[in-house]
Design a protein around this motif. Structure first.
Motif, PDB file in Angstrom:
ATOM      1  N   PHE A 239      58.896  17.538  -1.412  1.00 51.19           N
ATOM      2  CA  PHE A 239      58.754  18.807  -2.120  1.00 51.19           C
ATOM      3  C   PHE A 239      60.081  19.384  -2.608  1.00 51.19           C
ATOM      4  CE2 PHE A 239      54.670  18.639  -0.030  1.00 51.19           C
ATOM      5  CZ  PHE A 239      53.828  19.228  -0.952  1.00 51.19           C
ATOM      6  N   SER A 240      61.194  18.921  -2.068  1.00 55.44           N
ATOM      7  CA  SER A 240      62.464  19.514  -2.471  1.00 55.44           C
ATOM      8  C   SER A 240      63.615  18.638  -1.983  1.00 55.44           C
ATOM      9  CB  SER A 240      62.616  20.918  -1.857  1.00 55.44           C
ATOM     10  OG  SER A 240      62.723  20.829  -0.437  1.00 55.44           O
ATOM     11  N   ASP A 241      64.812  18.937  -2.496  1.00 53.83           N
ATOM     12  CA  ASP A 241      66.014  18.320  -1.943  1.00 53.83           C
ATOM     13  C   ASP A 241      66.184  18.797  -0.501  1.00 53.83           C
ATOM     14  OD1 ASP A 241      66.599  17.073  -4.361  1.00 53.83           O
ATOM     15  OD2 ASP A 241      67.785  18.778  -5.071  1.00 53.83           O
ATOM     16  N   ILE A 242      66.794  17.972   0.317  1.00 53.11           N
ATOM     17  CA  ILE A 242      66.958  18.327   1.727  1.00 53.11           C
ATOM     18  C   ILE A 242      68.344  17.940   2.225  1.00 53.11           C
ATOM     19  CG2 ILE A 242      64.514  18.205   2.343  1.00 53.11           C
ATOM     20  CD1 ILE A 242      65.023  15.389   3.468  1.00 53.11           C
ATOM     21  N   ASN A 243      68.755  18.611   3.282  1.00 53.25           N
ATOM     22  CA  ASN A 243      69.902  18.205   4.083  1.00 53.25           C
ATOM     23  C   ASN A 243      69.385  17.676   5.412  1.00 53.25           C
ATOM     24  OD1 ASN A 243      72.192  19.253   2.410  1.00 53.25           O
ATOM     25  ND2 ASN A 243      71.154  21.209   2.773  1.00 53.25           N
ATOM     26  N   VAL A 244      70.027  16.640   5.933  1.00 47.53           N
ATOM     27  CA  VAL A 244      69.633  16.073   7.216  1.00 47.53           C
ATOM     28  C   VAL A 244      70.864  15.934   8.100  1.00 47.53           C
ATOM     29  CG1 VAL A 244      68.538  14.145   8.419  1.00 47.53           C
ATOM     30  CG2 VAL A 244      67.770  14.770   6.124  1.00 47.53           C
ATOM     31  N   ILE A 245      70.787  16.526   9.288  1.00 44.14           N
ATOM     32  CA  ILE A 245      71.825  16.340  10.303  1.00 44.14           C
ATOM     33  C   ILE A 245      71.222  15.524  11.426  1.00 44.14           C
ATOM     34  CG2 ILE A 245      73.297  17.483  11.998  1.00 44.14           C
ATOM     35  CD1 ILE A 245      73.467  19.871  10.179  1.00 44.14           C
ATOM     36  N   GLN A 246      71.894  14.478  11.818  1.00 43.19           N
ATOM     37  CA  GLN A 246      71.392  13.605  12.877  1.00 43.19           C
ATOM     38  C   GLN A 246      72.067  13.944  14.200  1.00 43.19           C
ATOM     39  OE1 GLN A 246      72.092   9.749  11.058  1.00 43.19           O
ATOM     40  NE2 GLN A 246      69.953   9.656  10.388  1.00 43.19           N
ATOM     41  N   SER A 247      71.261  13.938  15.249  1.00 46.50           N
ATOM     42  CA  SER A 247      71.759  14.241  16.584  1.00 46.50           C
ATOM     43  C   SER A 247      70.909  13.472  17.580  1.00 46.50           C
ATOM     44  CB  SER A 247      71.699  15.754  16.836  1.00 46.50           C
ATOM     45  OG  SER A 247      72.256  16.086  18.091  1.00 46.50           O
ATOM     46  N   SER A 248      71.054  13.786  18.860  1.00 47.88           N
ATOM     47  CA  SER A 248      70.213  13.191  19.898  1.00 47.88           C
ATOM     48  C   SER A 248      69.800  14.279  20.877  1.00 47.88           C
ATOM     49  CB  SER A 248      70.941  12.057  20.628  1.00 47.88           C
ATOM     50  OG  SER A 248      72.142  12.521  21.207  1.00 47.88           O
ATOM     51  N   ALA A 249      68.669  14.063  21.506  1.00 51.46           N
ATOM     52  CA  ALA A 249      68.105  15.074  22.402  1.00 51.46           C
ATOM     53  C   ALA A 249      68.668  14.927  23.806  1.00 51.46           C
ATOM     54  CB  ALA A 249      66.583  14.943  22.435  1.00 51.46           C
ATOM     55  N   ASN A 250      68.921  16.070  24.415  1.00 48.63           N
ATOM     56  CA  ASN A 250      69.365  16.094  25.813  1.00 48.63           C
ATOM     57  C   ASN A 250      68.811  17.368  26.439  1.00 48.63           C
ATOM     58  OD1 ASN A 250      70.650  15.761  28.262  1.00 48.63           O
ATOM     59  ND2 ASN A 250      72.679  16.307  27.509  1.00 48.63           N
ATOM     60  N   GLY A 251      67.817  17.198  27.298  1.00 49.22           N
ATOM     61  CA  GLY A 251      67.182  18.363  27.888  1.00 49.22           C
ATOM     62  C   GLY A 251      66.473  19.221  26.859  1.00 49.22           C
ATOM     63  N   ALA A 252      65.823  18.556  25.899  1.00 51.88           N
ATOM     64  CA  ALA A 252      65.091  19.221  24.821  1.00 51.88           C
ATOM     65  C   ALA A 252      66.003  20.045  23.919  1.00 51.88           C
ATOM     66  CB  ALA A 252      63.970  20.090  25.371  1.00 51.88           C
ATOM     67  N   LEU A 253      67.285  19.715  23.888  1.00 54.46           N
ATOM     68  CA  LEU A 253      68.246  20.358  23.005  1.00 54.46           C
ATOM     69  C   LEU A 253      69.001  19.300  22.209  1.00 54.46           C
ATOM     70  CD1 LEU A 253      69.745  23.050  25.423  1.00 54.46           C
ATOM     71  CD2 LEU A 253      68.204  23.485  23.502  1.00 54.46           C
ATOM     72  N   ALA A 254      69.411  19.653  20.989  1.00 55.78           N
ATOM     73  CA  ALA A 254      70.182  18.751  20.143  1.00 55.78           C
ATOM     74  C   ALA A 254      71.424  19.477  19.659  1.00 55.78           C
ATOM     75  CB  ALA A 254      69.344  18.285  18.961  1.00 55.78           C
ATOM     76  N   ARG A 277      66.543  22.834   3.748  1.00 56.88           N
ATOM     77  CA  ARG A 277      66.676  22.793   2.295  1.00 56.88           C
ATOM     78  C   ARG A 277      67.969  23.487   1.854  1.00 56.88           C
ATOM     79  NH1 ARG A 277      60.684  23.793   2.897  1.00 56.88           N
ATOM     80  NH2 ARG A 277      59.713  21.839   2.204  1.00 56.88           N
ATOM     81  N   PRO A 278      68.524  23.072   0.708  1.00 59.67           N
ATOM     82  CA  PRO A 278      69.792  23.659   0.247  1.00 59.67           C
ATOM     83  C   PRO A 278      69.754  25.175   0.093  1.00 59.67           C
ATOM     84  CG  PRO A 278      69.336  21.651  -0.977  1.00 59.67           C
ATOM     85  CD  PRO A 278      68.106  21.936  -0.151  1.00 59.67           C
TER      86      PRO A 278
END
Length: 362
Positions: A239-254, A277-278
């Motif tokens: 539906f639109s341009d997006i930004n994506v930041i990759q991380s990993s979960a630790n105790g349900a937090l990223a 979205r931008p």
């Protein structure tokens, strides 16, 4: 007979070509006067689904019902002309040797005078009575589209199937013709199934969107809900341009440069994608390089360096690179905002406009 209030109901339709499943277990129902859009990229099975409903193609399995009457299953198929279904395609397919009046009347039966009354009624509704005796080559693209609509509606179909019907029109004309078409279909009480690959068109016309991918419906709902509660990363990006930041979960937090994000239900160590979205990136002009400070709604401000900026009409698009030297962030800003390359700025993102998904590679 199936007891149902749906004007059109399709149940578990499947179609294969050369061993490949093009439509896979698709179910859908549409009420009278409702506009539903099959939205998805080319090759996802939208048009094949439409052809099966129309009776042009035959499903391998599944059922099609119209007003509670079975019109097709694995062993029985009602002829296409008996289904009460109208068709509109990208190619208007008007008969060049016939006048506008004769084109509109083509599918009508009954006394000549009754047919003429129906033709005139519809041409008045689409604003083309003045061209009743004209021929297709004398019409503009928008006028041809409206004649095609009038012809499709002339037999009073219960259901209208529309396959990319506006893609041949230029952008300035398209919006007006779409709105006129939608108003007329609503007035006639026709159930509409529209196929398109354009999210803007689906959002503009549909009461409900069925998002297709790889032969499946991956999400259904009102346009607002599909846009604001997408099923996965691909749905956001469609539906639109997006930004994506990759991380990993630790105790349900990223952890991210913008602070920690909740990642409920994601197992520890699993990769997650934080998607936004931008237009939901905020540039903090007042921070002045003082360093990251937490805010209530926007998380933590993070420093980024301008890579380039472009003015694109009603807004500006600014590309940043984060301090890690790898993460690229795009922001849209109303009006003209063209900071010079290498300018450091502080960014925040709206937490309530972020989506968090477990990475599919996990």
């Amino acid at each position: 007979m199936l007891a149902t209030s749906a004007r059109l109901e399709i149940k578990r339709l499947t179609r294969q070509f050369n061993g490949a499943c093009v439509v896979d277990d698709v179910s859908l129902s549409i009420q009278a006067g409702q506009v539903t859009c099959l939205l998805g990229p080319s090759g996802c099975g939208k048009s094949t689904t439409l052809r099966m409903i129309a009776g042009v193609d035959r499903q391998d399995s599944g059922e099609i019902w119209v007003d509670g009457t079975l019109v097709c299953d694995g062993s029985f198929s009602m002829p296409a002309e008996q289904r009460g279904i109208g068709l509109m395609f990208q190619d208007f397919a008007l008969f060049p040797h016939m006048s506008v009046a004769d084109n509109v009347a083509f599918g009508l039966t009954g006394p000549r005078a009754e047919k003429r009354l129906r033709v005139e009624e519809l041409l008045k509704k689409v604003g083309l009575m003045r061209l009743i005796d004209a021929y297709p080559h004398q019409l503009s693209g928008g006028e041809q589209q409206r004649v095609a609509l009038a012809r499709a509606l002339a037999p009073r179909p219960k259901i209208m199937l529309m396959d990319e019907p506006f893609s041949g029109l230029d952008n300035r004309l398209r919006d007006g013709v779409r709105d006129e078409t939608l108003a007329l279909l609503k007035e006639e009480g026709t159930a509409v199934l529209l196929v398109t690959h354009e999210p803007e068109e689906a959002m503009r016309m549909a009461d409900e969107i069925a998002l297709m991918r790889g032969g499946n419906i991956v999400q259904r709902g009102a346009p607002y809900n599909i846009y604001n509660s997408p099923a996965d990363l691909e749905a956001v990006g469609f539906f639109s341009d997006i930004n994506v930041i990759q991380s990993s979960a630790n105790g349900a937090l990223a952890d991210t440069p913008f602070g920690q994000f909740l990642a409920p239900g994601v197992p520890d160590g699993a990769d997650v994608d934080i998607v936004f979205r931008p237009q939901h990136v905020k540039i903090d002009f007042d921070r002045g390089g003082k360093g990251p400070l937490p805010t209530v709604s926007d998380g933590v401000a993070a420093r980024a360096i301008v890579q380039r900026a472009r003015f694109i009409g009603s807004q500006s698009l600014v590309e940043f690179i984060m301090d890690d030297g790898e993460t690229v962030i795009h922001a849209t800003v109303p009006n003209v905002f063209l900071p010079k390359a290498d300018t450091p700025l502080w960014l925040t993102i709206r937490r309530d406009r972020c989506f968090i998904f477990q990475s599919k590679s996990n």
